[in-house]
Design a protein around this motif. Structure first.
Motif, PDB file in Angstrom:
ATOM      1  N   LEU A 169      41.938   0.150  10.422  1.00  0.00           N
ATOM      2  CA  LEU A 169      40.993  -1.311  10.315  1.00  0.00           C
ATOM      3  C   LEU A 169      40.344  -0.925   9.258  1.00  0.00           C
ATOM      4  N   ILE A 170      39.570  -1.382   8.449  1.00  0.00           N
ATOM      5  CA  ILE A 170      38.503  -1.574   7.717  1.00  0.00           C
ATOM      6  C   ILE A 170      37.219  -2.514   8.305  1.00  0.00           C
ATOM      7  N   SER A 171      36.552  -2.221   8.834  1.00  0.00           N
ATOM      8  CA  SER A 171      35.669  -2.749  10.032  1.00  0.00           C
ATOM      9  C   SER A 171      34.385  -2.947   8.873  1.00  0.00           C
ATOM     10  N   VAL A 172      33.516  -4.166   9.039  1.00  0.00           N
ATOM     11  CA  VAL A 172      32.344  -4.259   8.617  1.00  0.00           C
ATOM     12  C   VAL A 172      31.623  -5.904   9.958  1.00  0.00           C
ATOM     13  N   ALA A 173      30.687  -5.004  10.173  1.00  0.00           N
ATOM     14  CA  ALA A 173      29.780  -5.716  10.410  1.00  0.00           C
ATOM     15  C   ALA A 173      28.714  -6.172  10.398  1.00  0.00           C
ATOM     16  N   LEU A 174      29.045  -7.654  10.748  1.00  0.00           N
ATOM     17  CA  LEU A 174      27.996  -9.516   9.986  1.00  0.00           C
ATOM     18  C   LEU A 174      27.106  -9.045  10.677  1.00  0.00           C
ATOM     19  N   VAL A 175      25.890  -8.387  10.005  1.00  0.00           N
ATOM     20  CA  VAL A 175      24.167  -8.285  11.113  1.00  0.00           C
ATOM     21  C   VAL A 175      23.925  -9.608  10.767  1.00  0.00           C
ATOM     22  N   GLN A 176      23.731 -11.175  11.137  1.00  0.00           N
ATOM     23  CA  GLN A 176      23.203 -12.369  10.716  1.00  0.00           C
ATOM     24  C   GLN A 176      21.992 -11.737  12.644  1.00  0.00           C
ATOM     25  N   GLY A 177      20.511 -12.523  11.911  1.00  0.00           N
ATOM     26  CA  GLY A 177      20.049 -12.049  12.949  1.00  0.00           C
ATOM     27  C   GLY A 177      19.272 -11.182  13.045  1.00  0.00           C
ATOM     28  N   LYS A 178      18.985 -10.771  14.371  1.00  0.00           N
ATOM     29  CA  LYS A 178      18.667  -9.599  14.990  1.00  0.00           C
ATOM     30  C   LYS A 178      19.910  -8.308  15.913  1.00  0.00           C
ATOM     31  N   ALA A 179      19.908  -7.303  15.472  1.00  0.00           N
ATOM     32  CA  ALA A 179      21.036  -6.192  15.716  1.00  0.00           C
ATOM     33  C   ALA A 179      19.662  -4.636  16.389  1.00  0.00           C
TER      34      ALA A 179
ATOM     35  N   GLU B  30      43.967  -1.424  19.223  1.00  0.00           N
ATOM     36  CA  GLU B  30      45.416  -0.785  18.498  1.00  0.00           C
ATOM     37  C   GLU B  30      46.709  -0.780  18.738  1.00  0.00           C
ATOM     38  N   ASN B  31      47.409  -1.718  19.048  1.00  0.00           N
ATOM     39  CA  ASN B  31      47.999  -1.759  19.578  1.00  0.00           C
ATOM     40  C   ASN B  31      48.966  -3.404  18.045  1.00  0.00           C
ATOM     41  N   TRP B  32      47.520  -3.659  17.986  1.00  0.00           N
ATOM     42  CA  TRP B  32      48.674  -5.018  16.393  1.00  0.00           C
ATOM     43  C   TRP B  32      48.513  -4.429  14.759  1.00  0.00           C
ATOM     44  N   LYS B  33      49.377  -4.161  14.774  1.00  0.00           N
ATOM     45  CA  LYS B  33      50.737  -3.169  13.629  1.00  0.00           C
ATOM     46  C   LYS B  33      50.691  -4.148  12.564  1.00  0.00           C
ATOM     47  N   ASP B  34      49.785  -5.191  12.602  1.00  0.00           N
ATOM     48  CA  ASP B  34      50.064  -6.174  11.237  1.00  0.00           C
ATOM     49  C   ASP B  34      48.592  -5.738  10.716  1.00  0.00           C
ATOM     50  N   GLY B  35      48.006  -5.337  11.428  1.00  0.00           N
ATOM     51  CA  GLY B  35      46.168  -5.506  11.300  1.00  0.00           C
ATOM     52  C   GLY B  35      45.435  -4.820  10.016  1.00  0.00           C
ATOM     53  N   LYS B  36      44.644  -5.178   9.280  1.00  0.00           N
ATOM     54  CA  LYS B  36      44.039  -4.896   7.923  1.00  0.00           C
ATOM     55  C   LYS B  36      42.806  -4.224   7.790  1.00  0.00           C
ATOM     56  N   GLY B  37      42.266  -5.492   8.787  1.00  0.00           N
ATOM     57  CA  GLY B  37      40.421  -5.682   9.004  1.00  0.00           C
ATOM     58  C   GLY B  37      39.955  -5.567   9.682  1.00  0.00           C
ATOM     59  N   LEU B  38      38.317  -5.935  10.438  1.00  0.00           N
ATOM     60  CA  LEU B  38      38.100  -6.609  11.100  1.00  0.00           C
ATOM     61  C   LEU B  38      36.766  -7.299  10.698  1.00  0.00           C
ATOM     62  N   ILE B  39      36.477  -7.928  11.099  1.00  0.00           N
ATOM     63  CA  ILE B  39      35.105  -7.979  11.130  1.00  0.00           C
ATOM     64  C   ILE B  39      34.054  -8.308  12.578  1.00  0.00           C
ATOM     65  N   ILE B  40      32.774  -7.959  12.665  1.00  0.00           N
ATOM     66  CA  ILE B  40      32.317  -8.115  14.154  1.00  0.00           C
ATOM     67  C   ILE B  40      31.238  -9.136  13.989  1.00  0.00           C
ATOM     68  N   HIS B  41      30.865  -9.984  14.273  1.00  0.00           N
ATOM     69  CA  HIS B  41      29.682 -10.957  14.099  1.00  0.00           C
ATOM     70  C   HIS B  41      29.191 -11.018  15.646  1.00  0.00           C
ATOM     71  N   GLY B  42      28.268 -11.858  15.517  1.00  0.00           N
ATOM     72  CA  GLY B  42      27.469 -12.943  16.729  1.00  0.00           C
ATOM     73  C   GLY B  42      28.034 -13.857  17.182  1.00  0.00           C
ATOM     74  N   ALA B  43      27.893 -14.536  18.022  1.00  0.00           N
ATOM     75  CA  ALA B  43      28.125 -16.430  17.943  1.00  0.00           C
ATOM     76  C   ALA B  43      26.368 -16.384  18.018  1.00  0.00           C
ATOM     77  N   GLY B  44      26.083 -17.869  17.397  1.00  0.00           N
ATOM     78  CA  GLY B  44      25.029 -18.131  17.589  1.00  0.00           C
ATOM     79  C   GLY B  44      24.030 -17.845  16.250  1.00  0.00           C
ATOM     80  N   ASN B  45      24.736 -17.378  15.190  1.00  0.00           N
ATOM     81  CA  ASN B  45      23.624 -16.776  13.863  1.00  0.00           C
ATOM     82  C   ASN B  45      22.929 -15.507  14.195  1.00  0.00           C
ATOM     83  N   THR B  46      23.374 -14.294  15.075  1.00  0.00           N
ATOM     84  CA  THR B  46      22.763 -13.487  15.774  1.00  0.00           C
ATOM     85  C   THR B  46      23.839 -12.274  16.223  1.00  0.00           C
ATOM     86  N   PHE B  47      23.223 -11.130  15.463  1.00  0.00           N
ATOM     87  CA  PHE B  47      23.957 -10.099  16.162  1.00  0.00           C
ATOM     88  C   PHE B  47      24.184  -9.760  17.799  1.00  0.00           C
TER      89      PHE B  47
END
Length: 303
Positions: free
Chosen positions: A145-155, A91-108
């Motif tokens: 921010l325009i956000s995307v969930a990168l779903v690998q493995g299981k969500a 919220e305080n990052w004024k230079d942000g435009k996009g966000l990718i959310i993902h999980g470590a180790g090839n699963t969400f």
């Protein structure tokens, strides 16, 4: 000197007050709802493990990683608290435009860590946890921010709910999204039910929740739950492809991209007249701005 220090102090107080008010406005629940945030945070912090990592790149893209691979990135209590901290940072990052959310180790993410859930199974604590996560995910959804969930493995479960807090979902081969709540004797509690209805409609949402259906990439695309299936299954490849996919929407001046997201958020969440007024206000922030003036000088012909 004393006058200057006082002015600085007043300024700091104003800024802090403004920030707290802004966060309250962005949140759903506060003390008026009998919600004791500090109390639930203390309780959640007893259940440790894993972490939420955030890297903010120079091109204005943030990468948020759910990092608890031993438990398929299940949310421990400390991870819930850390997610809130990272959302505040975004919220305080004024230079942000996009966000990718993902999980470590090839699963969400496989939802909540059941060890923590067992410990707070009394209804009052469960309600507080629910309010805490709804607050955080609502603020996440409203980030400019325009956000995307990168779903690998299981969500699964809460992990499936988290994907709905993003603007878009991308899936990789063999991945699945599954609202397993029914099998736990539950319904979504982190806002995933309400958001799912807005994404896929009430009929499809009833099927996914009532049937605890396994949604593979093909079905997710036909439902409008996922935009695209990426070719890569490995973490590095998929992250690169997600970055490239997102860049088609985040290329351009930061102020303009953030304004686009704000207009869409207002249109989705506010009654029409309030959304129109908000759009006017946001328009006012970019009209005659640097990007607008440069475009007028170039006089682009839209073919």
């Amino acid at each position: 000197m004393a006058g200057m220090a006082l002015a600085l102090w007043k300024n700091l107080l104003q800024t802090t007050k403004k920030r707290i008010l802004q966060q309250r406005r962005l949140s759903l629940y506060n003390g008026a709802h009998g919600y004791e945030e500090e109390l639930i945070k203390k309780k959640l912090q007893q259940f440790s493990g894993g972490s939420i990592n955030l890297s903010k790149e120079d091109n204005g893209i943030g990468i948020l990683t759910l990092n608890n691979p031993k438990l398929m990135n299940a949310f421990t209590g400390t991870m819930m608290v850390e997610l809130q901290e990272k959302v505040t940072e975004l919220e305080n990052w004024k230079d942000g435009k996009g966000l990718i959310i993902h999980g470590a180790g090839n699963t969400f993410c496989s939802g909540s860590d059941l060890n923590a859930v067992k410990e707070i199974s009394n209804s009052q604590d469960g309600m507080y946890m629910c309010m805490f996560m709804q607050n955080t995910l609502t603020r996440l959804t409203r980030l400019p921010l325009i956000s995307v969930a990168l779903v690998q493995g299981k969500a699964f479960g809460g992990g499936a709910e988290l994907t709905t807090a993003c603007d878009f979902r991308l899936m990789t081969p063999g991945s699945e999204i599954r609202f397993v709540h029914k099998h736990m004797g539950l319904v979504p509690g982190w806002g995933g039910g309400a958001r799912l209805v807005r994404i896929v409609g009430s009929g499809a949402a009833l099927q996914l929740l009532g049937g605890a259906v396994r949604v593979d990439p093909e079905r997710a695309r036909s439902l409008g739950l996922c935009e695209e299936t990426l070719p890569s299954s490995d973490e590095t490849g998929a992250l690169g492809e997600a970055r490239a996919w997102l860049s088609q929407y985040t290329e351009g001046p930061t102020a303009v991209i953030r304004a686009v997201k704000k207009v869409v958020t207002a249109g989705r969440e506010l009654p029409l007249e309030a959304a129109l007024r908000t759009e006017k206000d946001i328009f006012g922030t970019v009209w005659g701005g640097p990007a607008n003036l440069q475009a007028l000088v170039r006089r682009p012909k839209h073919k």
